[in-house]
Design a protein around this motif. Structure first.
Motif, PDB file in Angstrom:
ATOM      1  N   ALA A 156      11.152  18.686 117.538  1.00  0.00           N
ATOM      2  CA  ALA A 156      12.034  17.907 116.676  1.00  0.00           C
ATOM      3  C   ALA A 156      11.291  16.684 116.160  1.00  0.00           C
ATOM      4  O   ALA A 156      10.718  15.917 116.942  1.00  0.00           O
ATOM      5  CB  ALA A 156      13.280  17.480 117.448  1.00  0.00           C
ATOM      6  N   PRO A 157      11.247  16.484 114.860  1.00  0.00           N
ATOM      7  CA  PRO A 157      10.498  15.348 114.314  1.00  0.00           C
ATOM      8  C   PRO A 157      11.185  14.022 114.621  1.00  0.00           C
ATOM      9  O   PRO A 157      12.400  13.947 114.788  1.00  0.00           O
ATOM     10  CB  PRO A 157      10.495  15.619 112.810  1.00  0.00           C
ATOM     11  CG  PRO A 157      11.701  16.456 112.579  1.00  0.00           C
ATOM     12  CD  PRO A 157      11.874  17.291 113.806  1.00  0.00           C
ATOM     13  N   THR A 158      10.385  12.979 114.700  1.00  0.00           N
ATOM     14  CA  THR A 158      10.898  11.620 114.864  1.00  0.00           C
ATOM     15  C   THR A 158      10.337  10.755 113.752  1.00  0.00           C
ATOM     16  O   THR A 158       9.404  11.148 113.036  1.00  0.00           O
ATOM     17  CB  THR A 158      10.496  11.036 116.225  1.00  0.00           C
ATOM     18  OG1 THR A 158       9.068  10.950 116.292  1.00  0.00           O
ATOM     19  CG2 THR A 158      10.998  11.906 117.365  1.00  0.00           C
ATOM     20  N   ALA A 159      10.881   9.564 113.630  1.00  0.00           N
ATOM     21  CA  ALA A 159      10.444   8.672 112.550  1.00  0.00           C
ATOM     22  C   ALA A 159       8.959   8.371 112.639  1.00  0.00           C
ATOM     23  O   ALA A 159       8.286   8.163 111.635  1.00  0.00           O
ATOM     24  CB  ALA A 159      11.241   7.373 112.587  1.00  0.00           C
ATOM     25  N   GLY A 160       8.421   8.376 113.842  1.00  0.00           N
ATOM     26  CA  GLY A 160       7.017   8.053 114.015  1.00  0.00           C
ATOM     27  C   GLY A 160       6.080   9.219 113.785  1.00  0.00           C
ATOM     28  O   GLY A 160       4.875   9.043 113.676  1.00  0.00           O
ATOM     29  N   SER A 161       6.654  10.451 113.737  1.00  0.00           N
ATOM     30  CA  SER A 161       5.799  11.629 113.563  1.00  0.00           C
ATOM     31  C   SER A 161       6.490  12.631 112.649  1.00  0.00           C
ATOM     32  O   SER A 161       6.995  13.650 113.099  1.00  0.00           O
ATOM     33  CB  SER A 161       5.498  12.276 114.916  1.00  0.00           C
ATOM     34  OG  SER A 161       6.712  12.599 115.587  1.00  0.00           O
ATOM     35  N   PRO A 162       6.572  12.322 111.368  1.00  0.00           N
ATOM     36  CA  PRO A 162       7.249  13.224 110.428  1.00  0.00           C
ATOM     37  C   PRO A 162       6.536  14.559 110.322  1.00  0.00           C
ATOM     38  O   PRO A 162       5.337  14.669 110.578  1.00  0.00           O
ATOM     39  CB  PRO A 162       7.200  12.461 109.104  1.00  0.00           C
ATOM     40  CG  PRO A 162       6.032  11.548 109.245  1.00  0.00           C
ATOM     41  CD  PRO A 162       5.991  11.157 110.692  1.00  0.00           C
ATOM     42  N   VAL A 163       7.283  15.590 109.959  1.00  0.00           N
ATOM     43  CA  VAL A 163       6.731  16.920 109.804  1.00  0.00           C
ATOM     44  C   VAL A 163       6.945  17.368 108.364  1.00  0.00           C
ATOM     45  O   VAL A 163       7.943  17.024 107.734  1.00  0.00           O
ATOM     46  CB  VAL A 163       7.404  17.913 110.776  1.00  0.00           C
ATOM     47  CG1 VAL A 163       8.886  18.053 110.482  1.00  0.00           C
ATOM     48  CG2 VAL A 163       6.726  19.283 110.727  1.00  0.00           C
TER      49      VAL A 163
END
Length: 430
Positions: free
Chosen positions: A15-22
């Protein structure tokens, strides 16, 4: 459904997070997601959805869910435009793509991402002109719920060996609910499960042109109460279990199937490699069969292909086969003779019998011979299984045992009892 219909955007391996966009692989979605889109498509009881073209398919992308929960009197029907227009026949198939559930479970035989050894890789769907990714590390992933569902006349083929089936799962997890599902006249498999962990109960496959069940690429599957019924002279194997020959990949494909009936009345030109066995176990797979009946009097019953090592465990399984009964393989890293396959099955022990004569009181309801076979407790193999005291899929003709009736459709392949939706070639009105 016209072409590919997406449920949400693909959220990626985790699941992507704001710090690691996909970067989403889903057509028409944002190029960089900072969180899952968390779409839940809910389909209500009695709804009919149809594919407008051969390339139409429904895909539930990673980070999203499908809730398709019909009832015994209002099943949900996925079908083709020709079925709606009244043009389908008992031989119709391959008129649209099918239903695809994608998740973040572990897969092998990867086509994208990292490495199999580190479980950091992904695969792409088969049988679609615009491919979607699946895979991750979460074998509990929840892709939603399907219950009391028919999937008719599906199976779009992108290329030889790359097809969609009625139901395709890619790395879904054990929290996904699959119960009371009928596949009818898929031009490929009735259902194929790639990777992840799959639990399913009450499955009916009628008229599949390839396998009724296919398990691949490290899937961990538990299936109970299954009717696998192929059209006369059509279809490949009732079951095919493998990992696409990559024998060093882990996890190994593992299938446990309990309380099933597999029927293949005639030999078929579609049988795998012209070898007429009705079940095929190969390529880095471990298969356990419990309380089953395989009735295929014109074919060998079990074939094992040793291109990489496979195992077979049978408990309270009876076979009605041709004179040969078993097939081995040559040309692989681990070859099997027919006698070795017979030994793996073990007729005469563990309540197994390779010289059985069926006595079904209808097409698949247990008769005196089936009732006379001592059953094995399936709960000792999986906590997902229900305790039963009989072999086969249907104990008797009582209402309590008729789990297959009402919500399914009938065809020349199989009359499944009183049906609220009638023939598969027609559609219900309520």
């Amino acid at each position: 459904m016209n072409g590919r219909v997406n449920v949400g955007c693909d959220g990626g391996f985790t699941a992507p997070t704001a710090g690691s966009p996909v970067t989403s692989t889903t057509i028409g979605c944002a190029t960089a997601l900072t969180s899952d889109t968390n779409v839940n498509l809910t389909i209500e009881p009695g709804v009919i959805l149809f594919g407008a073209t051969g390339q139409s398919w429904l895909v539930v992308n990673r980070g999203n869910k499908l809730t398709a929960e019909g009832t015994a009197t209002r099943p949900i029907i996925f079908t083709s435009q020709d079925n709606v227009a009244g043009f389908t026949t008992d031989s119709s198939q391959g008129q649209w793509g099918g239903v695809v559930l994608l998740g973040r479970g572990i897969t092998t035989d990867c086509t994208a991402g990292g490495t199999v050894a580190a479980n950091t890789c992904e695969r792409k769907t088969e049988g679609a002109p615009d491919l979607a990714n699946f895979g991750g590390r979460d074998n509990t992933y929840n892709a939603g719920k399907m219950k009391y569902v028919q999937i008719r006349y599906s199976g779009f083929s992108l290329a030889t060996g790359s097809e969609l089936q009625a139901l395709t799962t890619g790395s879904i997890g054990s929290n996904t609910e699959l119960n009371y599902i009928q596949s009818h006249n898929s031009s490929d498999d009735g259902a194929e499960f790639f990777g992840g962990a799959v639990n399913m109960k009450y499955y009916v496959a009628t008229g599949a042109d390839d396998d009724s069940i296919d398990i691949d690429t490290g899937a961990q599957a538990n299936i109970q109460f299954a009717l696998l019924i192929q059209r006369a002279g059509k279809g490949d194997a009732l079951m095919e279990m493998d990992s696409n020959d990559n024998g060093s990949d882990t996890p190994r494909t593992t299938i446990r199937i309990a309380n099933f009936v597999g029927l293949q009345s005639l030999s078929s030109a579609d049988n795998d490699s012209a070898a007429l066995a009705s079940t095929l176990f190969r390529g880095n797979s471990d298969t356990t069969l419990i309380n089953g009946v395989i009735a295929t009097p014109n074919n060998e019953c079990i074939r094992m292909d040793g291109r990489s090592a496979a195992t077979l465990t049978a408990r309270s399984v009876v076979l009605q086969c041709n004179a040969a009964k078993f097939l081995g393989s040559t040309g692989g890293t681990t070859n099997y003779t027919a006698q070795q396959v017979a030994t793996f099955f073990g007729s005469g022990s563990n309540n197994n019998n390779d010289a059985f004569t069926t006595s079904f009181s209808s097409l698949f309801i247990n008769g005196a011979n089936e009732t006379g076979v001592r059953a094995t407790d399936p709960t000792t193999f999986s906590s997902t299984f229900t305790l039963t005291d009989y072999i086969g899929a249907v104990k008797d003709g009582s209402a309590a045992s008729s789990w297959y009736a009402g919500w399914t459709c009938n065809s020349a392949t199989a009359t499944l009892g009183t049906s609220v939706t009638g023939l598969c070639t027609s559609l219900p009105t309520y």
